[in-house]
Design an enzyme around this catalytic site. Structure first.
Site, PDB file in Angstrom:
ATOM      1  N   LYS A 174      -2.817  -6.054   3.040  1.00 30.10           N
ATOM      2  CA  LYS A 174      -3.911  -6.524   2.151  1.00 30.10           C
ATOM      3  C   LYS A 174      -3.904  -5.610   0.851  1.00 30.10           C
ATOM      4  O   LYS A 174      -4.216  -6.242  -0.125  1.00 30.10           O
ATOM      5  CB  LYS A 174      -5.311  -6.374   3.051  1.00 30.10           C
ATOM      6  CG  LYS A 174      -5.340  -7.161   4.014  1.00 30.10           C
ATOM      7  CD  LYS A 174      -6.592  -6.948   4.884  1.00 30.10           C
ATOM      8  CE  LYS A 174      -7.106  -5.307   5.263  1.00 30.10           C
ATOM      9  NZ  LYS A 174      -5.961  -5.007   6.454  1.00 30.10           N
ATOM     10  N   ARG A 176     -16.205  -6.477   7.337  1.00 24.92           N
ATOM     11  CA  ARG A 176     -15.111  -6.383   8.554  1.00 24.92           C
ATOM     12  C   ARG A 176     -15.997  -6.609   9.753  1.00 24.92           C
ATOM     13  O   ARG A 176     -15.239  -6.201  10.946  1.00 24.92           O
ATOM     14  CB  ARG A 176     -15.047  -4.999   8.430  1.00 24.92           C
ATOM     15  CG  ARG A 176     -13.342  -4.374   8.669  1.00 24.92           C
ATOM     16  CD  ARG A 176     -13.317  -3.003   8.555  1.00 24.92           C
ATOM     17  NE  ARG A 176     -11.920  -2.670   8.436  1.00 24.92           N
ATOM     18  CZ  ARG A 176     -11.170  -2.308   7.781  1.00 24.92           C
ATOM     19  NH1 ARG A 176     -11.257  -2.197   6.509  1.00 24.92           N
ATOM     20  NH2 ARG A 176      -9.960  -1.628   8.024  1.00 24.92           N
ATOM     21  N   ARG A 227       3.713   3.922   6.709  1.00 17.10           N
ATOM     22  CA  ARG A 227       3.032   3.872   5.320  1.00 17.10           C
ATOM     23  C   ARG A 227       2.619   5.199   4.794  1.00 17.10           C
ATOM     24  O   ARG A 227       2.330   6.233   5.598  1.00 17.10           O
ATOM     25  CB  ARG A 227       1.657   3.232   5.581  1.00 17.10           C
ATOM     26  CG  ARG A 227       0.552   3.319   4.534  1.00 17.10           C
ATOM     27  CD  ARG A 227      -0.345   2.310   4.622  1.00 17.10           C
ATOM     28  NE  ARG A 227      -1.362   2.557   5.752  1.00 17.10           N
ATOM     29  CZ  ARG A 227      -2.257   1.328   6.014  1.00 17.10           C
ATOM     30  NH1 ARG A 227      -2.416   0.297   5.396  1.00 17.10           N
ATOM     31  NH2 ARG A 227      -2.813   1.336   7.044  1.00 17.10           N
ATOM     32  N   ARG A 255      -1.660   8.841   6.239  1.00 16.69           N
ATOM     33  CA  ARG A 255      -2.987   8.639   6.350  1.00 16.69           C
ATOM     34  C   ARG A 255      -3.326   9.102   7.838  1.00 16.69           C
ATOM     35  O   ARG A 255      -2.891   8.949   8.948  1.00 16.69           O
ATOM     36  CB  ARG A 255      -3.576   7.399   6.236  1.00 16.69           C
ATOM     37  CG  ARG A 255      -3.995   6.740   4.945  1.00 16.69           C
ATOM     38  CD  ARG A 255      -4.158   5.258   4.992  1.00 16.69           C
ATOM     39  NE  ARG A 255      -5.249   4.811   5.961  1.00 16.69           N
ATOM     40  CZ  ARG A 255      -5.603   3.582   5.813  1.00 16.69           C
ATOM     41  NH1 ARG A 255      -5.159   2.739   4.919  1.00 16.69           N
ATOM     42  NH2 ARG A 255      -6.530   3.237   6.779  1.00 16.69           N
ATOM     43  N   ARG A 288      -7.905   0.979  16.164  1.00 17.05           N
ATOM     44  CA  ARG A 288      -8.055  -0.007  15.112  1.00 17.05           C
ATOM     45  C   ARG A 288      -7.874  -1.217  15.382  1.00 17.05           C
ATOM     46  O   ARG A 288      -8.398  -2.274  14.782  1.00 17.05           O
ATOM     47  CB  ARG A 288      -7.436   0.746  13.665  1.00 17.05           C
ATOM     48  CG  ARG A 288      -8.001   2.173  13.150  1.00 17.05           C
ATOM     49  CD  ARG A 288      -6.904   2.830  12.412  1.00 17.05           C
ATOM     50  NE  ARG A 288      -6.852   1.834  11.105  1.00 17.05           N
ATOM     51  CZ  ARG A 288      -5.546   1.984  10.407  1.00 17.05           C
ATOM     52  NH1 ARG A 288      -4.874   3.172  10.836  1.00 17.05           N
ATOM     53  NH2 ARG A 288      -5.289   1.322   9.294  1.00 17.05           N
TER      54      ARG A 288
HETATM   55  P1  ADP Z   1      -3.361  -3.122   4.720  1.00 16.50           P
HETATM   56  O1  ADP Z   1      -4.283  -2.974   3.463  1.00 16.50           O
HETATM   57  O2  ADP Z   1      -3.611  -4.540   5.264  1.00 16.50           O
HETATM   58  O3  ADP Z   1      -3.859  -2.163   5.713  1.00 16.50           O
HETATM   59  P2  ADP Z   1      -1.026  -2.187   3.278  1.00 16.50           P
HETATM   60  O4  ADP Z   1      -0.894  -3.169   1.824  1.00 16.50           O
HETATM   61  O5  ADP Z   1      -1.449  -0.703   3.057  1.00 16.50           O
HETATM   62  O6  ADP Z   1      -1.908  -3.016   4.522  1.00 16.50           O
HETATM   63  O7  ADP Z   1       0.696  -2.341   3.907  1.00 16.50           O
HETATM   64  C1  ADP Z   1       0.853  -1.503   5.022  1.00 16.50           C
HETATM   65  C2  ADP Z   1       2.186  -0.845   4.909  1.00 16.50           C
HETATM   66  O8  ADP Z   1       3.238  -1.966   4.742  1.00 16.50           O
HETATM   67  C3  ADP Z   1       2.506  -0.284   3.487  1.00 16.50           C
HETATM   68  O9  ADP Z   1       3.332   1.013   3.978  1.00 16.50           O
HETATM   69  C4  ADP Z   1       3.239  -1.244   2.771  1.00 16.50           C
HETATM   70  O10 ADP Z   1       3.897  -0.405   1.826  1.00 16.50           O
HETATM   71  C5  ADP Z   1       4.138  -2.291   3.808  1.00 16.50           C
HETATM   72  N1  ADP Z   1       4.277  -3.504   3.197  1.00 16.50           N
HETATM   73  C6  ADP Z   1       3.381  -4.152   2.652  1.00 16.50           C
HETATM   74  N2  ADP Z   1       3.597  -5.535   2.498  1.00 16.50           N
HETATM   75  C7  ADP Z   1       4.989  -5.549   3.233  1.00 16.50           C
HETATM   76  C8  ADP Z   1       6.162  -6.465   3.298  1.00 16.50           C
HETATM   77  N3  ADP Z   1       5.712  -7.892   2.756  1.00 16.50           N
HETATM   78  N4  ADP Z   1       7.092  -6.201   3.845  1.00 16.50           N
HETATM   79  C9  ADP Z   1       7.210  -5.065   4.524  1.00 16.50           C
HETATM   80  N5  ADP Z   1       6.275  -3.871   4.165  1.00 16.50           N
HETATM   81  C10 ADP Z   1       5.175  -4.278   3.579  1.00 16.50           C
HETATM   82  P1  AMP Z   2      -8.688   0.272   5.497  1.00 18.25           P
HETATM   83  O1  AMP Z   2      -8.270   1.259   4.207  1.00 18.25           O
HETATM   84  O2  AMP Z   2      -9.388  -0.881   4.918  1.00 18.25           O
HETATM   85  O3  AMP Z   2      -7.720   0.245   6.527  1.00 18.25           O
HETATM   86  O4  AMP Z   2     -10.015   1.297   6.173  1.00 18.25           O
HETATM   87  C1  AMP Z   2      -9.886   2.475   6.695  1.00 18.25           C
HETATM   88  C2  AMP Z   2     -10.823   2.944   7.458  1.00 18.25           C
HETATM   89  O5  AMP Z   2     -12.252   2.814   6.713  1.00 18.25           O
HETATM   90  C3  AMP Z   2     -11.437   1.703   8.447  1.00 18.25           C
HETATM   91  O6  AMP Z   2     -10.627   1.815   9.781  1.00 18.25           O
HETATM   92  C4  AMP Z   2     -12.917   1.963   8.822  1.00 18.25           C
HETATM   93  O7  AMP Z   2     -12.971   3.410   9.507  1.00 18.25           O
HETATM   94  C5  AMP Z   2     -13.420   2.394   7.252  1.00 18.25           C
HETATM   95  N1  AMP Z   2     -13.796   1.217   6.702  1.00 18.25           N
HETATM   96  C6  AMP Z   2     -13.212   0.266   5.656  1.00 18.25           C
HETATM   97  N2  AMP Z   2     -14.061  -0.453   5.328  1.00 18.25           N
HETATM   98  C7  AMP Z   2     -14.982  -0.671   6.471  1.00 18.25           C
HETATM   99  C8  AMP Z   2     -15.794  -1.719   6.606  1.00 18.25           C
HETATM  100  N3  AMP Z   2     -16.005  -2.715   5.770  1.00 18.25           N
HETATM  101  N4  AMP Z   2     -16.870  -1.528   7.514  1.00 18.25           N
HETATM  102  C9  AMP Z   2     -16.883  -0.108   8.342  1.00 18.25           C
HETATM  103  N5  AMP Z   2     -15.845   0.474   8.016  1.00 18.25           N
HETATM  104  C10 AMP Z   2     -14.818   0.446   7.204  1.00 18.25           C
END
Ligand code: ADP
Ligand code: AMP
Length: 220
Positions: free
Chosen positions: A13, A88, A127, A161, A172
């Site tokens: 995302k 969420r 990540r 993270r 999660r």
């Molecule tokens: P989210 O925001 O949904 O938690 P991220 O955008 O942080 O996901 O992506 C999660 C991990 O996967 C990151 O380390 C990112 O670099 C990697 N990633 C994102 N898109 C792809 C893809 N299409 N193929 C492989 N790895 C990806």
């Molecule tokens: P993310 O960066 O989207 O993976 O979010 C990391 C963490 O932040 C989540 O696991 C939750 O603990 C908190 N968080 C982010 N967005 C929300 C939301 N809309 N509602 C509640 N908790 C959130």
């Protein structure tokens, strides 16, 4: 355009949001990034959020909704936004609907990123994000920085993270299935959901997303 991005943790995302926001010229609003910025600034909100985030649980709606509203009411979001990680759960989705109704505006689409769970686990495990700005995202093998441990965008230090550890990731994913997935049906009832596969090269997924959003807009 006003878009909500949904998908499990690790779906891509944040990665897609940065690209789509640039392409569509709308701000990328990530509640996770906002919480992490509060944590690094050691605000009261950050302290509260951290205790939930470290356990992989959702931060309470009472503070999350206010934070998201404040951000959406800023001037740069007047003509559109891309929400990443909000809403969420169904109560957050209802609060968002109320806000939009009050302002006389509507969502254009809810973009649902589909990825198999084994892939999500691999993405999260590798990540790495930047200390300066958690929207600068890398992966040790899929998207490595030019210099190990250093952010390509701003030169900041990359780190894993705390909530990307295996035990927390399990919680999660469970929270996603039980609390977040129901919003997909909530938005399906409004005819807003566009589902695409988030497998493949990052740029291909961006193009897939833009194509799907364009078709959705044309149908409305
Ligand atoms: P989210 O925001 O949904 O938690 P991220 O955008 O942080 O996901 O992506 C999660 C991990 O996967 C990151 O380390 C990112 O670099 C990697 N990633 C994102 N898109 C792809 C893809 N299409 N193929 C492989 N790895 C990806
Ligand atoms: P993310 O960066 O989207 O993976 O979010 C990391 C963490 O932040 C989540 O696991 C939750 O603990 C908190 N968080 C982010 N967005 C929300 C939301 N809309 N509602 C509640 N908790 C959130």
């Amino acid at each position: 355009m006003r878009i909500v991005l949904v998908g499990p943790p690790g779906a891509g995302k944040g990665t897609q949001a940065v690209r789509l926001a640039k392409e569509l010229v709308i701000p990328h609003i990530s509640t996770g990034d906002l919480f992490r910025a509060n944590i690094s600034q050691q605000t009261e909100l950050g302290k509260l959020a951290k205790s939930y985030m470290d356990r992989g649980e959702l931060v309470p709606d009472s503070v999350t909704i206010d934070m998201a509203k404040d951000r959406m009411e800023q001037a740069d979001a007047e003509n559109g936004f891309l929400l990443d990680g909000f809403p969420r759960n169904v109560d957050q989705a209802k609060a968002l609907d109320e806000l939009l109704t009050t302002e006389g505006i509507k969502l254009d689409a809810v973009l649902d990123l589909e990825v198999p769970e084994d892939e999500v686990v691999k993405r999260i495990a590798g990540r790495r994000i930047c200390r300066n700005d958690s929207s600068h995202v890398f992966h040790v093998t899929y998207s490595p920085p030019k210099k190990e441990g250093v952010c390509d965008v701003c030169g900041g230090e990359l780190y894993q993270r705390g909530d990307d550890r295996e035990e927390t990731v399990r919680t999660r994913l469970e929270v996603y299935h039980t609390q977040t997935e129901p919003i997909i049906d909530y938005y399906k009832a409004q005819g807003l959901v566009v589902t695409i596969s988030s497998l493949g090269p990052v740029d291909e997924i961006t193009q897939r997303a833009l194509g799907a959003l364009k078709r959705e807009k044309a149908e409305q």
